[in-house]
Design an enzyme around this catalytic site. Structure first.
Site, mmCIF file in Angstrom:
data_model
loop_
_atom_site.group_PDB
_atom_site.id
_atom_site.type_symbol
_atom_site.label_atom_id
_atom_site.label_comp_id
_atom_site.label_asym_id
_atom_site.label_seq_id
_atom_site.Cartn_x
_atom_site.Cartn_y
_atom_site.Cartn_z
ATOM 1 N N LYS A 12 -26.686 13.081 -3.482
ATOM 2 C CA LYS A 12 -25.731 13.757 -4.381
ATOM 3 C C LYS A 12 -26.022 13.359 -5.832
ATOM 4 C CE LYS A 12 -23.527 16.107 -1.325
ATOM 5 N NZ LYS A 12 -23.803 17.536 -1.242
ATOM 6 N N TYR A 49 -27.298 9.490 1.835
ATOM 7 C CA TYR A 49 -26.509 10.702 1.600
ATOM 8 C C TYR A 49 -25.933 10.696 0.176
ATOM 9 C CZ TYR A 49 -22.235 13.388 1.241
ATOM 10 O OH TYR A 49 -21.250 14.199 0.770
ATOM 11 N N SER A 101 -19.761 15.003 -4.862
ATOM 12 C CA SER A 101 -18.773 14.196 -4.138
ATOM 13 C C SER A 101 -18.304 13.037 -4.998
ATOM 14 C CB SER A 101 -19.460 13.670 -2.880
ATOM 15 O OG SER A 101 -18.729 12.620 -2.321
HETATM 16 N N1 UFG Z 1 -11.037 6.291 8.984
HETATM 17 C C1 UFG Z 1 -10.403 5.599 10.008
HETATM 18 N N2 UFG Z 1 -10.701 5.942 11.292
HETATM 19 C C2 UFG Z 1 -11.565 6.938 11.612
HETATM 20 C C3 UFG Z 1 -12.212 7.640 10.569
HETATM 21 C C4 UFG Z 1 -11.921 7.281 9.268
HETATM 22 O O1 UFG Z 1 -9.611 4.690 9.758
HETATM 23 O O2 UFG Z 1 -11.801 7.174 12.790
HETATM 24 C C5 UFG Z 1 -10.711 5.949 7.590
HETATM 25 C C6 UFG Z 1 -11.907 5.496 6.791
HETATM 26 O O3 UFG Z 1 -12.072 4.101 6.945
HETATM 27 C C7 UFG Z 1 -11.493 5.909 5.392
HETATM 28 C C8 UFG Z 1 -10.642 7.151 5.603
HETATM 29 O O4 UFG Z 1 -10.255 7.120 6.962
HETATM 30 O O5 UFG Z 1 -10.685 4.926 4.838
HETATM 31 C C9 UFG Z 1 -11.386 8.435 5.332
HETATM 32 O O6 UFG Z 1 -12.592 8.399 6.057
HETATM 33 P P1 UFG Z 1 -13.525 9.712 6.212
HETATM 34 O O7 UFG Z 1 -14.686 9.322 7.043
HETATM 35 O O8 UFG Z 1 -12.703 10.864 6.663
HETATM 36 O O9 UFG Z 1 -13.951 10.012 4.734
HETATM 37 P P2 UFG Z 1 -14.727 9.092 3.681
HETATM 38 O O10 UFG Z 1 -13.809 8.916 2.532
HETATM 39 O O11 UFG Z 1 -15.299 7.876 4.256
HETATM 40 O O12 UFG Z 1 -15.982 9.988 3.376
HETATM 41 C C10 UFG Z 1 -15.845 11.282 2.874
HETATM 42 C C11 UFG Z 1 -16.963 12.171 3.393
HETATM 43 C C12 UFG Z 1 -18.278 11.743 2.876
HETATM 44 C C13 UFG Z 1 -18.237 11.539 1.403
HETATM 45 C C14 UFG Z 1 -17.122 10.617 1.042
HETATM 46 C C15 UFG Z 1 -16.981 10.443 -0.423
HETATM 47 O O13 UFG Z 1 -16.992 12.149 4.809
HETATM 48 O O14 UFG Z 1 -19.185 12.771 3.174
HETATM 49 O O15 UFG Z 1 -15.899 11.173 1.522
HETATM 50 O O16 UFG Z 1 -17.077 11.663 -1.027
HETATM 51 F F1 UFG Z 1 -19.368 10.969 0.958
#
Ligand code: UFG
Length: 346
Positions: free
Chosen positions: A158, A154, A127
């Site tokens: 990785k 988590y 990741s």
């Molecule tokens: N977000 C919102 N509202 C929500 C959910 C997410 O605004 O309800 C925002 C988050 O703050 C972030 C973006 O949307 O800015 C993406 O969030 P995600 O949770 O979809 O994804 P992340 O980038 O936080 O995390 C993902 C995976 C993890 C992994 C990470 C980095 O879920 O497993 O990418 O690889 F570790």
């Protein structure tokens, strides 16, 4: 003769899409999954798309004796793709031992058993989380950007898994490995026969967004609009899961059919374009014509402000690049949500 591939975690979101692409490319697939975060009906979806049902073994890969038996039943497996892992960032903070045990023991068992069965290569699901928040000079991120201390157990699993693979190969293990660092996979197969099916309240942006568009959730919370980005919301690199899946087929072919001299390689898999949360919401509305009610709330703890890929290494060396537009990707996520409704699942 068809080469046989073990897809560990093959009924999950990325695993199922990769199984489809492997089968379409002529590989024979054996899935091992414990179904702890996926559903056996995924096999029906894979069969509908490809016309072929992969072999399936329900097994927790922490069970080494069980894994040995599975490999004895399929002694001709040539390559492994390891998706099977726990992946909820927040849960990993609450239950670190569960994450270390699940994500590390599984890899150790497979690496231990590979030589005995002549398995020639393993593709590992990593990741972009390993880069943490890259310093500005490292954006977009290449594979040479510094690895930052992990923000969660988590993320740490990785990093540790990457090190375990590297050390094992440096010690002369008789197999190759390709480590793929994913950015943010979203969307679903264009047939809508398979897609992402989160259990309970979604933690990730796209399932939360499509459930809100469907009226299952009243509104989407945007976590922060005061970041140092053009519109203040966080930036990510959203990649269509089918594009991501195809990279695994190329990586496997590269290892098994001697298209690389290297014993271990690392590739970023992203589009190369950063998109903010607010841009993504508006792109979804434009792609589907469906409005997404949202409100701005406070920042989510542990979120990275901005990260997107420099995918040139994968573009050049693997001859792979993303093909799907953001519009089509978001439309596929919506089509999948509509299909879930049609099937009475959500
Ligand atoms: N977000 C919102 N509202 C929500 C959910 C997410 O605004 O309800 C925002 C988050 O703050 C972030 C973006 O949307 O800015 C993406 O969030 P995600 O949770 O979809 O994804 P992340 O980038 O936080 O995390 C993902 C995976 C993890 C992994 C990470 C980095 O879920 O497993 O990418 O690889 F570790």
């Amino acid at each position: 003769m068809k080469q046989k591939i073990l897809v560990a975690g093959g009924t999950g979101y990325i695993g199922s899409h990769t199984t489809v692409e492997l089968q379409n490319a002529g590989y024979e697939v054996v899935i091992i999954d414990d179904l702890s975060n996926s559903n056996i009906e995924v096999l029906d979806g894979i069969e509908k798309i490809t016309g072929k049902r992969p072999a399936f073994i329900q097994l927790d890969l922490k069970d080494k004796a069980g894994t040995l038996k599975a490999l004895q039943a399929h002694p001709d497996i040539k390559g492994i793709i390891l998706f099977a892992a726990s992946k909820a960032v927040g849960e990993s903070v609450q239950k670190p031992l569960l994450y270390y045990r699940n994500n590390i023991e599984t890899l150790l068992n497979l690496l231990d058993l590979m030589p005995e069965f002549g398995v020639e290569g393993i593709v590992f699901s990593s990741s972009c989380t390993v880069y943490g928040q890259p310093d500005p000079e490292y954006l977009p991120v290449t594979e040479n950007a510094p690895i930052k201390p992990a923000m969660s157990p988590y993320g740490n699993t990785k990093q540790i898994n990457e090190e375990i693979i590297r050390d094992t190969i440096h010690a002369g293990a008789p197999f190759k490995s390709i480590i793929l660092r994913y950015f943010n996979p979203i969307g679903a197969h264009p047939s809508a026969e398979i897609g992402e099916l989160p259990l309970g309240v979604p933690q990730n942006l796209i399932p939360y967004l499509t459930q809100t568009a469907m009226g299952i959730r009243p509104e989407l919370s945007v976590f922060g609009d005061d970041y140092d980005t053009p519109d203040g919301s966080c930036i990510r690199d959203y990649i269509h899961v089918v594009d991501l899946a195809k990279a695994h087929v190329i990586a496997m072919d590269r290892m098994l059919n001697n298209k690389t001299e290297e014993n271990i390689e690392i590739f970023n898999l992203g589009t190369g374009t950063g998109v903010s949360v607010l841009e993504l919401i508006h792109a979804f509305e434009a792609a589907t014509g469906v409005e997404v009610p949202y409100k701005i709330v406070g920042r989510r703890e542990g979120d990275i402000e901005k990260v997107w890929a420099n995918p040139e290494h994968a573009n050049k060396v693997l001859g792979w690049k993303t093909e799907e537009s953001l519009t089509d990707t978001l439309a596929s996520a919506w089509k999948w949500q509509l299909k879930l409704r049609e099937r009475g699942i959500m």
